[in-house]
Design an enzyme around this catalytic site. Structure first.
Site, short mmCIF file in Angstrom:
data_model
loop_
_atom_site.label_atom_id
_atom_site.label_comp_id
_atom_site.label_asym_id
_atom_site.label_seq_id
_atom_site.Cartn_x
_atom_site.Cartn_y
_atom_site.Cartn_z
N SER A 1 32.08 16.85 49.66
CA SER A 1 31.26 18.05 49.80
C SER A 1 32.08 19.32 49.64
CB SER A 1 30.58 18.06 51.18
OG SER A 1 31.57 18.08 52.21
N HIS B 1 27.89 14.81 44.33
CA HIS B 1 27.69 15.11 45.73
C HIS B 1 26.24 14.92 46.16
CE1 HIS B 1 27.47 18.32 49.11
NE2 HIS B 1 27.75 17.14 49.61
N GLU C 1 24.77 17.34 43.34
CA GLU C 1 25.60 18.33 42.66
C GLU C 1 26.61 17.60 41.79
OE1 GLU C 1 25.81 22.15 45.68
OE2 GLU C 1 27.14 20.45 46.05
N ASN D 1 26.14 24.12 49.86
CA ASN D 1 26.82 24.30 51.15
C ASN D 1 27.39 25.71 51.29
OD1 ASN D 1 26.31 21.84 52.35
ND2 ASN D 1 28.18 20.89 51.59
#
Length: 666
Positions: A127, A148, A160, A198
């Protein structure tokens, strides 16, 4: 690059769920960990997830209990547990899901490099860690990519696809196609700390964390108030408890270390993690206790309106920075926030750029300037916002902001395609729901729009999508299969006649492809004279995967554009290609920044609308004849006819007289 067998390394909750998503799509997968009990835990997780999924189908009456049980065994039967790399010699795609420590990941990738065939793609579910650095542990850094997932992997649709410095375009394309094959929504991004979702999500929540600790605010009232404000799917602290406090803290610390003061790490979160109170993964004891009590200090009354303002503005600012840095396109950022952070417009929750366009970019600019005065430079309005406002592109109310918006004429010839006229240029806006599918009604409405354009003074037509996230996902298969043979043949004849008329008309056509252009959507774009693609556009002819073939010219126009070999590959494999590859092979004329696509299409239309209509029609009619002699004869005949026209006399006279010509189409 095709995936017939996959593998997952790391059989925790996430690894088990990742393996399940692959197996559920029909692909066998090896699930590896270092001990048998860890592997079994991953297999149990995959079984539990599958049982939950089929139970929902039973409840809806789509499966019987017996069918459900058989389906569970079928899916789980595709997952093979292992504690060694013995079964990795023929895998095509590996996903690493081990703890977030670089030394562990590099050790695993070094082992994978030796255990897997040279063509295999090695992907990391990290991540936050560097894909480039992970790839350095292998002899194939070009085949190392970020992949991800978001927790829970079995439910969250987003992946991702992260491109490291050495990752090849072919690897990125293969990862995107694999994500689609396992029924996930991929976005692509460059390698930066936090990637896309994120980073943006934490930027906004950081402001809530900062206010809470500085002012001793009530956690419970923050969650209740912010959750009720309908700007995020749930209260920020409830979300932290769900995701796992250790995971959230790790990302927050990494982002603070990478980007500085604009990210905040709450001290209370550090304390709870140090005490082993990690939220849902430790029985719910974290920010909240299992009894619903609060594990963090604070009882002051929060100003919910102010918290919501800080949260949404900072989310938008960080999204703009991600865009300005070239990490991802504005479309992929919004898709990421929808699929990875739950900002679903169908629930009244809007991702940052779409939300800003709806509110008005001038309004957002004023709010940011006010927030900057109150809360320092971390709220400074981004350059891209200032530029758009200065250009009068204020969002939906002005017809264009980060996205273009249809401003249809008062009188419309159809419902699923909207006509907008701007002088000698017109726009046909595809407007057939979320997928913009090419349904029979779309063909009828597009024909009505075309007939109206042909009867007007319009000289160029842009075909664009009113859906900001895709062009057209393809033909409406359900609608076509419900037709009888006679109706189906009549529809095909109508569609082909319409698309052929595009190529024979003196009206120039420009396709502005802003996202997915699959099947009939790709064929519609190919029928246009000029095709412009946004960076995030994808093109494909996936009909073969349904056991059928392209029906709107995909076997004929595609080879004329990309060559027989590439066309045969695309039509036989059915996989998508990205905008850059489409440009290299000649499928599109230009690739442009997503937020500049519509402007570029309008400029092309204006340019082509300014050319002599008879010459435009003749050039289109005689160009590309398969037989050279036939083509030359057609060119000779067309040249003679056009040279004798009034437009030709006007054009030559204007050139000699050093003035602009006035075309009359005669």
């Amino acid at each position: 690059m095709f995936v017939f067998k996959a593998a997952v390394v790391g059989a925790g909750t996430m690894g088990g769920q990742i393996a399940q998503t692959i197996a559920a799509s029909g692909i066998p997968v090896v699930l590896k960990d270092v001990r048998d009990e860890l592997v079994q835990a991953g297999l149990d997780e995959a079984r539990n997830v599958t049982q939950g999924q089929v139970a929902g189908l039973v409840k809806k009456g789509k499966l019987t209990e017996e069918q459900a049980a058989a389906q569970v065994e079928e899916v789980v039967g595709r997952i093979h547990g292992a504690t060694t790399y013995e079964g990795f010699g023929d895998v095509d795609f590996v996903i690493e899901a081990v703890p977030e420590r670089m030394e562990i990941k590099q050790a695993v990738f070094g082992e994978l490099d030796a255990a897997t065939p040279g063509h295999a793609i090695l992907a990391s579910n990290t991540s936050s860690l560097s894909i480039t650095e992970i790839g350095e542990a292998t002899n194939r850094p070009d085949k190392v990519v970020g992949f991800h997932y978001f927790y829970p992997a079995s439910i969250m649709p987003l992946i991702e696809v992260v491109e490291g410095d050495d990752t090849s375009a072919e690897t990125v394309g293969a990862a995107v196609n694999f994500a689609q094959a396992i029924r996930k929504q991929p976005i692509t991004c460059a390698e930066v700390p936090g990637f896309v979702v994120n980073r943006i999500l934490n930027a906004g929540i950081s402001e809530v964390w900062r206010e809470q600790e500085e002012k001793g605010l009530s956690i419970k009232k923050i969650d209740e108030g912010v959750g009720a404000a309908n700007v995020v799917p749930m209260g920020p602290y409830f979300l932290v408890n769900l995701l796992g406090l250790d995971t959230v803290l790790h990302v927050a610390e990494h982002l603070r270390e990478s980007y500085g003061e604009r990210f905040y790490v709450p001290m209370g979160l550090r304390r709870l993690v140090a005490e082993g109170k990690l939220g849902a993964k430790t029985g719910g004891d974290g920010v909240y206790t299992p009894q619903g009590e609060i594990g963090l200090a604070g009882d002051a009354e929060p100003d919910i309106d102010e918290l919501v303002e800080l949260l949404t503005l900072k989310t938008f600012v960080e999204a703009c920075l991600v865009l300005e840095e070239g990490v991802a396109t504005h479309r992929d950022i919004d898709v990421g926030m929808m699929a990875g952070a739950g900002l679903d417009p169908r629930r009244g929750l809007f991702p940052p750029f779409m939300k800003a366009d709806l509110e008005g970019l001038d309004v957002v600019l004023e709010r940011l300037e006010s927030a900057t005065e109150r809360h320092a430079e971390r709220f400074a309005p981004p350059l891209v916002l200032r530029r758009l406002v200065a250009q009068g592109r204020l969002g939906q109310k002005s017809g264009q902001g980060f996205y273009p918006y249809a401003q249809p004429d008062d009188e419309q010839p159809g419902e699923t395609v909207k006509l907008e006229t701007r002088g000698d240029v017109a726009i046909a806006w595809l407007a057939n729901g979320l997928m913009n599918s090419i349904a029979p009604q779309v063909i009828d409405d597009l024909r009505a729009v075309w007939e109206k354009v042909e009867a007007s003074d319009v000289r160029a037509l842009v075909i664009a999508s009113s859906n900001p996230l895709l062009f057209s996902a393809g033909a409406d298969i359900k609608a076509f299969t419900s037709m009888d043979e006679a109706a189906g043949r009549e529809l095909l004849e109508t569609a082909h006649a319409l698309l052929r008329s595009f190529g024979r008309s003196s009206i120039a056509t420009v396709a502005a492809v802003n996202g997915l252009a699959f099947g009939g959507g790709c064929e519609l774009a190919m029928a246009c004279d000029v095709r412009l693609a946004a960076q995030s556009a994808l093109f494909g002819q996936p009909e073969v995967k349904l056991g059928i073939i392209p029906g709107f010219g995909g076997t004929q126009r595609l080879p004329r554009l990309v060559g027989e070999n590439k066309a045969l590959e695309m039509n036989l494999a059915g996989d998508a290609i990205g905008a850059e590859e489409a440009y290299v092979f000649g499928l599109v004329n230009r690739v442009v920044l997503d937020h500049e696509l519509f402007d570029t299409a309008l400029r092309w239309a204006r340019k082509l609308a300014g050319q002599a209509p008879l010459a435009v029609g003749a050039i289109k009619e005689v160009s590309g004849r398969p037989d050279l002699d036939d083509g030359i004869e057609a060119e000779k005949a067309a040249f003679g006819a056009v040279f004798a026209s009034e437009d030709a006399r006007e054009g030559i006279g204007a050139f000699l007289g050093k003035r602009q010509p006035t075309w009359r189409g005669r």
